[in-house]
Design an enzyme around this catalytic site. Structure first.
Site, PDB file in Angstrom:
ATOM      1  CB  CYS A   1     -10.781   6.057   2.222  1.00 61.19           C
ATOM      2  SG  CYS A   1      -9.055   6.201   2.478  1.00 61.19           S
TER       3      CYS A   1
ATOM      4  CB  CYS B   1      -9.676   2.760   3.025  1.00 64.58           C
ATOM      5  SG  CYS B   1      -9.376   4.132   4.037  1.00 64.58           S
TER       6      CYS B   1
END
Length: 175
Positions: A98, A101
């Site tokens: 991600c 993230c």
């Protein structure tokens, strides 16, 4: 009045072998890739060690050796939530693939340094702890839970990339 010529005439290229050979050895002396034997005997842990003011959680493992934010399992997180704490707990649900993230991880590291004695920040990999992430209703990544040490206060949940100042405001004002 006569118009001026705008034609550009570049200088002659210097491509003679003697010109190149006179410049090449000098250039190689300053190469970034030139290997020189190291005389230093410092280990990697000596170079990367960091002094911390407070101890990080005894459980879990670091995502990287020099990080303050630890990756914990679902069981370890549940023990932290149920246990007694004097500081807020921030849980980051993330995935290694991600992009947001990864950006959030950098911000959380800065917060971990800034709030080293005043907050506990941990991570949960949603790929490793799928059921726990589902039980915590993680739908988008990254998802943060801000849990107050005061059990009478509700947890605050955010989803997606949020600015570091918003995280500071939540920690300072709402927990």
């Amino acid at each position: 009045m006569q118009a001026a010529s705008l034609a550009f005439h570049p200088p002659a290229l210097r491509t003679s072998p003697s010109y190149l050979s006179s410049k090449l050895p000098h250039h190689l002396n300053y190469s970034l890739f030139k290997h020189a034997p190291s005389t230093s005997t410092l280990s990697l842990t000596q170079v990367l060690s960091r002094n911390t003011i407070c101890k990080p959680p005894a459980v879990g493992k670091y995502v990287r050796e020099d990080y303050l934010v630890k990756k914990l399992s679902a069981k370890e997180i549940q023990e932290l939530i149920k246990g007694e704490r004097n500081v807020p707990l921030i849980i980051d649900f993330y995935a290694t693939w991600c992009g947001p993230c990864i950006l959030m991880a950098q911000e959380l590291e800065m917060l971990a340094v800034e709030y080293e004695n005043n907050a506990l920040i941990v991570k949960v990999d949603t790929d490793d702890e799928y059921e726990f992430a589902r039980d915590m209703q993680v739908r988008g990544l990254p998802t943060l839970y801000f849990i107050s040490p005061d059990s009478s206060k509700d947890a605050i949940r955010t989803e997606g990339l949020i600015p570091i100042q918003m995280m500071r405001d939540i920690i300072d004002n709402d927990l």
